[in-house]
Motif scaffolding. Structure first.
Motif, PDB file in Angstrom:
ATOM      1  N   ASP A  83       0.857  -1.179   0.000  1.00 28.97           N
ATOM      2  CA  ASP A  83       0.000   0.000   0.000  1.00 28.97           C
ATOM      3  C   ASP A  83       0.898   1.236   0.000  1.00 28.97           C
ATOM      4  OD1 ASP A  83      -3.248   0.202   0.974  1.00 28.97           O
ATOM      5  OD2 ASP A  83      -2.104   2.060   0.973  1.00 28.97           O
ATOM      6  N   VAL A  84       0.356   2.368  -0.414  1.00 26.34           N
ATOM      7  CA  VAL A  84       1.098   3.628  -0.303  1.00 26.34           C
ATOM      8  C   VAL A  84       1.076   4.171   1.123  1.00 26.34           C
ATOM      9  CG1 VAL A  84       0.789   4.315  -2.708  1.00 26.34           C
ATOM     10  CG2 VAL A  84      -0.956   4.936  -1.028  1.00 26.34           C
ATOM     11  N   ASP A  85       0.184   3.657   1.957  1.00 22.71           N
ATOM     12  CA  ASP A  85       0.053   4.078   3.353  1.00 22.71           C
ATOM     13  C   ASP A  85       0.995   3.229   4.204  1.00 22.71           C
ATOM     14  OD1 ASP A  85      -0.663   4.608   5.967  1.00 22.71           O
ATOM     15  OD2 ASP A  85      -2.815   4.252   5.685  1.00 22.71           O
ATOM     16  N   ALA A  86       2.174   3.765   4.511  1.00 20.91           N
ATOM     17  CA  ALA A  86       3.205   2.987   5.200  1.00 20.91           C
ATOM     18  C   ALA A  86       2.747   2.539   6.586  1.00 20.91           C
ATOM     19  CB  ALA A  86       4.489   3.800   5.313  1.00 20.91           C
ATOM     20  N   GLU A  87       2.206   3.455   7.385  1.00 16.90           N
ATOM     21  CA  GLU A  87       1.785   3.096   8.736  1.00 16.90           C
ATOM     22  C   GLU A  87       0.592   2.149   8.707  1.00 16.90           C
ATOM     23  OE1 GLU A  87       1.073   6.573  11.029  1.00 16.90           O
ATOM     24  OE2 GLU A  87       3.162   7.273  10.949  1.00 16.90           O
ATOM     25  N   GLY A  88      -0.341   2.418   7.803  1.00 17.45           N
ATOM     26  CA  GLY A  88      -1.540   1.584   7.726  1.00 17.45           C
ATOM     27  C   GLY A  88      -1.239   0.160   7.312  1.00 17.45           C
ATOM     28  N   VAL A  89      -0.350  -0.009   6.347  1.00 16.97           N
ATOM     29  CA  VAL A  89      -0.074  -1.358   5.859  1.00 16.97           C
ATOM     30  C   VAL A  89       0.715  -2.157   6.883  1.00 16.97           C
ATOM     31  CG1 VAL A  89       2.111  -0.980   4.600  1.00 16.97           C
ATOM     32  CG2 VAL A  89       0.438  -2.650   3.752  1.00 16.97           C
ATOM     33  N   GLU A  90       1.579  -1.490   7.647  1.00 22.50           N
ATOM     34  CA  GLU A  90       2.306  -2.215   8.691  1.00 22.50           C
ATOM     35  C   GLU A  90       1.367  -2.609   9.828  1.00 22.50           C
ATOM     36  OE1 GLU A  90       4.522  -4.369  10.898  1.00 22.50           O
ATOM     37  OE2 GLU A  90       5.085  -3.788   8.853  1.00 22.50           O
ATOM     38  N   ARG A  91       0.416  -1.735  10.174  1.00 24.61           N
ATOM     39  CA  ARG A  91      -0.569  -2.099  11.199  1.00 24.61           C
ATOM     40  C   ARG A  91      -1.397  -3.306  10.759  1.00 24.61           C
ATOM     41  NH1 ARG A  91      -1.444   3.556  11.701  1.00 24.61           N
ATOM     42  NH2 ARG A  91      -3.289   3.349  10.360  1.00 24.61           N
ATOM     43  N   ALA A  92      -1.826  -3.278   9.499  1.00 28.82           N
ATOM     44  CA  ALA A  92      -2.620  -4.399   8.986  1.00 28.82           C
ATOM     45  C   ALA A  92      -1.815  -5.686   9.001  1.00 28.82           C
ATOM     46  CB  ALA A  92      -3.102  -4.089   7.568  1.00 28.82           C
ATOM     47  N   ALA A  93      -0.548  -5.610   8.591  1.00 30.11           N
ATOM     48  CA  ALA A  93       0.302  -6.800   8.584  1.00 30.11           C
ATOM     49  C   ALA A  93       0.519  -7.332   9.991  1.00 30.11           C
ATOM     50  CB  ALA A  93       1.642  -6.479   7.912  1.00 30.11           C
ATOM     51  N   ALA A  94       0.730  -6.441  10.940  1.00 36.33           N
ATOM     52  CA  ALA A  94       0.941  -6.867  12.326  1.00 36.33           C
ATOM     53  C   ALA A  94      -0.288  -7.590  12.870  1.00 36.33           C
ATOM     54  CB  ALA A  94       1.295  -5.663  13.192  1.00 36.33           C
ATOM     55  N   ARG A  95      -1.480  -7.078  12.556  1.00 35.99           N
ATOM     56  CA  ARG A  95      -2.711  -7.753  13.013  1.00 35.99           C
ATOM     57  C   ARG A  95      -2.808  -9.152  12.417  1.00 35.99           C
ATOM     58  NH1 ARG A  95      -5.037  -2.602  12.038  1.00 35.99           N
ATOM     59  NH2 ARG A  95      -5.865  -3.341  10.043  1.00 35.99           N
ATOM     60  N   LEU A  96      -2.482  -9.276  11.147  1.00 36.12           N
ATOM     61  CA  LEU A  96      -2.581 -10.591  10.499  1.00 36.12           C
ATOM     62  C   LEU A  96      -1.555 -11.562  11.054  1.00 36.12           C
ATOM     63  CD1 LEU A  96      -3.397 -10.059   6.732  1.00 36.12           C
ATOM     64  CD2 LEU A  96      -4.864 -10.006   8.733  1.00 36.12           C
ATOM     65  N   ARG A  97      -0.346 -11.086  11.309  1.00 36.36           N
ATOM     66  CA  ARG A  97       0.675 -11.966  11.882  1.00 36.36           C
ATOM     67  C   ARG A  97       0.211 -12.517  13.224  1.00 36.36           C
ATOM     68  NH1 ARG A  97       4.414  -8.205   9.699  1.00 36.36           N
ATOM     69  NH2 ARG A  97       4.429  -6.992  11.631  1.00 36.36           N
ATOM     70  N   ALA A  98      -0.362 -11.641  14.034  1.00 37.46           N
ATOM     71  CA  ALA A  98      -0.820 -12.066  15.361  1.00 37.46           C
ATOM     72  C   ALA A  98      -2.005 -13.014  15.267  1.00 37.46           C
ATOM     73  CB  ALA A  98      -1.187 -10.844  16.196  1.00 37.46           C
ATOM     74  N   GLY A  99      -2.840 -12.811  14.259  1.00 41.07           N
ATOM     75  CA  GLY A  99      -4.072 -13.579  14.171  1.00 41.07           C
ATOM     76  C   GLY A  99      -3.968 -14.886  13.425  1.00 41.07           C
ATOM     77  N   THR A 100      -2.946 -15.045  12.574  1.00 42.11           N
ATOM     78  CA  THR A 100      -2.876 -16.239  11.721  1.00 42.11           C
ATOM     79  C   THR A 100      -1.646 -17.091  11.949  1.00 42.11           C
ATOM     80  OG1 THR A 100      -1.695 -15.107   9.918  1.00 42.11           O
ATOM     81  CG2 THR A 100      -4.109 -14.972   9.905  1.00 42.11           C
ATOM     82  N   GLY A 101      -0.582 -16.497  12.473  1.00 44.39           N
ATOM     83  CA  GLY A 101       0.652 -17.250  12.644  1.00 44.39           C
ATOM     84  C   GLY A 101       1.435 -17.449  11.364  1.00 44.39           C
ATOM     85  N   ARG A 102       0.955 -16.891  10.254  1.00 47.53           N
ATOM     86  CA  ARG A 102       1.679 -16.984   8.989  1.00 47.53           C
ATOM     87  C   ARG A 102       2.706 -15.865   8.902  1.00 47.53           C
ATOM     88  NH1 ARG A 102       1.500 -21.650   7.047  1.00 47.53           N
ATOM     89  NH2 ARG A 102       2.544 -20.690   5.258  1.00 47.53           N
ATOM     90  N   ARG A 103       3.626 -15.983   7.950  1.00 49.63           N
ATOM     91  CA  ARG A 103       4.510 -14.872   7.660  1.00 49.63           C
ATOM     92  C   ARG A 103       3.707 -13.828   6.890  1.00 49.63           C
ATOM     93  NH1 ARG A 103      10.183 -14.595   4.086  1.00 49.63           N
ATOM     94  NH2 ARG A 103      10.446 -12.330   4.350  1.00 49.63           N
ATOM     95  N   VAL A 104       3.577 -12.651   7.444  1.00 45.67           N
ATOM     96  CA  VAL A 104       2.826 -11.563   6.817  1.00 45.67           C
ATOM     97  C   VAL A 104       3.689 -10.312   6.850  1.00 45.67           C
ATOM     98  CG1 VAL A 104       0.729 -10.178   6.819  1.00 45.67           C
ATOM     99  CG2 VAL A 104       0.639 -12.562   7.600  1.00 45.67           C
ATOM    100  N   GLU A 105       3.894  -9.710   5.690  1.00 45.34           N
ATOM    101  CA  GLU A 105       4.703  -8.507   5.559  1.00 45.34           C
ATOM    102  C   GLU A 105       3.833  -7.355   5.096  1.00 45.34           C
ATOM    103  OE1 GLU A 105       7.865  -8.370   6.340  1.00 45.34           O
ATOM    104  OE2 GLU A 105       8.228 -10.514   6.641  1.00 45.34           O
ATOM    105  N   GLY A 106       4.175  -6.153   5.511  1.00 44.92           N
ATOM    106  CA  GLY A 106       3.531  -4.945   5.028  1.00 44.92           C
ATOM    107  C   GLY A 106       4.555  -4.048   4.355  1.00 44.92           C
ATOM    108  N   TRP A 107       4.457  -3.916   3.054  1.00 47.18           N
ATOM    109  CA  TRP A 107       5.434  -3.159   2.273  1.00 47.18           C
ATOM    110  C   TRP A 107       4.797  -1.921   1.661  1.00 47.18           C
ATOM    111  CZ3 TRP A 107       7.849  -7.621  -1.151  1.00 47.18           C
ATOM    112  CH2 TRP A 107       8.541  -8.523  -0.316  1.00 47.18           C
ATOM    113  N   VAL A 108       5.597  -0.889   1.524  1.00 51.48           N
ATOM    114  CA  VAL A 108       5.143   0.334   0.859  1.00 51.48           C
ATOM    115  C   VAL A 108       5.416   0.211  -0.642  1.00 51.48           C
ATOM    116  CG1 VAL A 108       5.401   2.828   0.689  1.00 51.48           C
ATOM    117  CG2 VAL A 108       5.596   1.704   2.918  1.00 51.48           C
TER     118      VAL A 108
END
Length: 256
Positions: free
Chosen positions: A38-63
């Protein structure tokens, strides 16, 4: 435990938004490692962090900016270096401008087309080498019911163009073992669809959409994510060039 040959990697654009994050969560729940961009750096990292915590998969948030060729190529290059593959590409990033023929300007028109239509094309172009090496892949483009019903001029044109792009890519990428399909939702209640409307305006807007929907409710992000997950799965391996309307029957009705 998933072994290396079973591991899948998904790239979801517009990953900071409600729809992109929900799609990412569903693919992660189905066993994919997920890169949200996403172009939203803070937003995409927040979304990735939620998914990592919720799924246990490798989840990255990139700009990344899907309208910029260099940004897209850097993203795919990084994906190649860090993951080595791309199994599922979901072209979800979009912008909208609520302008009619009398008011639409060149700058807004070009922005909508660059993000909504050029972005998916250049992402597929950049990913071809990965698909050639793998001999398989899934592309899911997020279109919109507006391609049938009409709507804001530039947005509707871009989403209709995305259906055309889906069909063209389905033919071109089929020899590589890549399927290309589109999901076309009706109204999904997210900050994106509010588009600056007041509370009263948005409530009436949603009510009109619900009245015209044979199944008397609006689409949810989960409804859309379920359709994406199907097209991204092995169950859809012999389906390509199709458009799946996630509309509760509203694809059969005129615009509200």
């Amino acid at each position: 435990m998933t072994n290396e040959t079973d591991r899948r990697v998904a790239l979801v654009t517009g990953g900071a938004g409600a729809l992109g994050a929900t799609i990412g969560a569903r693919l992660a729940a189905d066993g994919s490692d997920v890169v949200l961009v996403d172009v939203d750096a803070e937003g995409v990292e927040r979304a990735a962090a939620r998914l990592r915590a919720g799924t246990g998969r490798r989840v990255e948030g990139w700009v990344a900016d899907v309208s910029d060729v260099d940004s897209v190529r850097r993203t795919i290059s990084r994906l190649r270096d860090e993951f080595g593959r791309l199994d599922q590409l979901v072209n979800n990033a979009a912008v909208n401008r609520r302008a009619d023929l009398a008011s639409v300007g060149q700058q807004d028109w070009e922005l909508v087309m660059r993000v909504n239509l050029w972005g998916p094309a250049v992402l597929c172009q950049a990913a071809v080498e990965l698909w050639q090496a793998a001999g398989t892949g899934r592309v899911v483009n997020i279109s919109s019911r507006t391609w049938l019903s009409g709507g804001p001029l530039a947005y509707t044109s871009s989403k209709a163009g995305l259906v055309g792009l889906t069909r063209a890519l389905a033919l071109e990428l089929a020899p590589l073992g890549v399927t290309v399909n589109a999901v076309a939702p009706s109204m999904v209640v997210t900050p994106f669809t509010r588009q600056g409307r007041s509370e009263d305006e948005f409530a009436e807007f949603l009510a009109r959409h619900q009245r015209m929907t044979p199944i008397q409710r609006l689409a949810t992000p989960e409804d859309v994510a379920n359709a994406v997950a199907f097209f991204a799965s092995e169950q859809a391996a012999f389906i390509t060039g199709e458009v799946l309307h996630v509309c509760g029957g509203a694809q059969l009705a005129p615009a509200p």
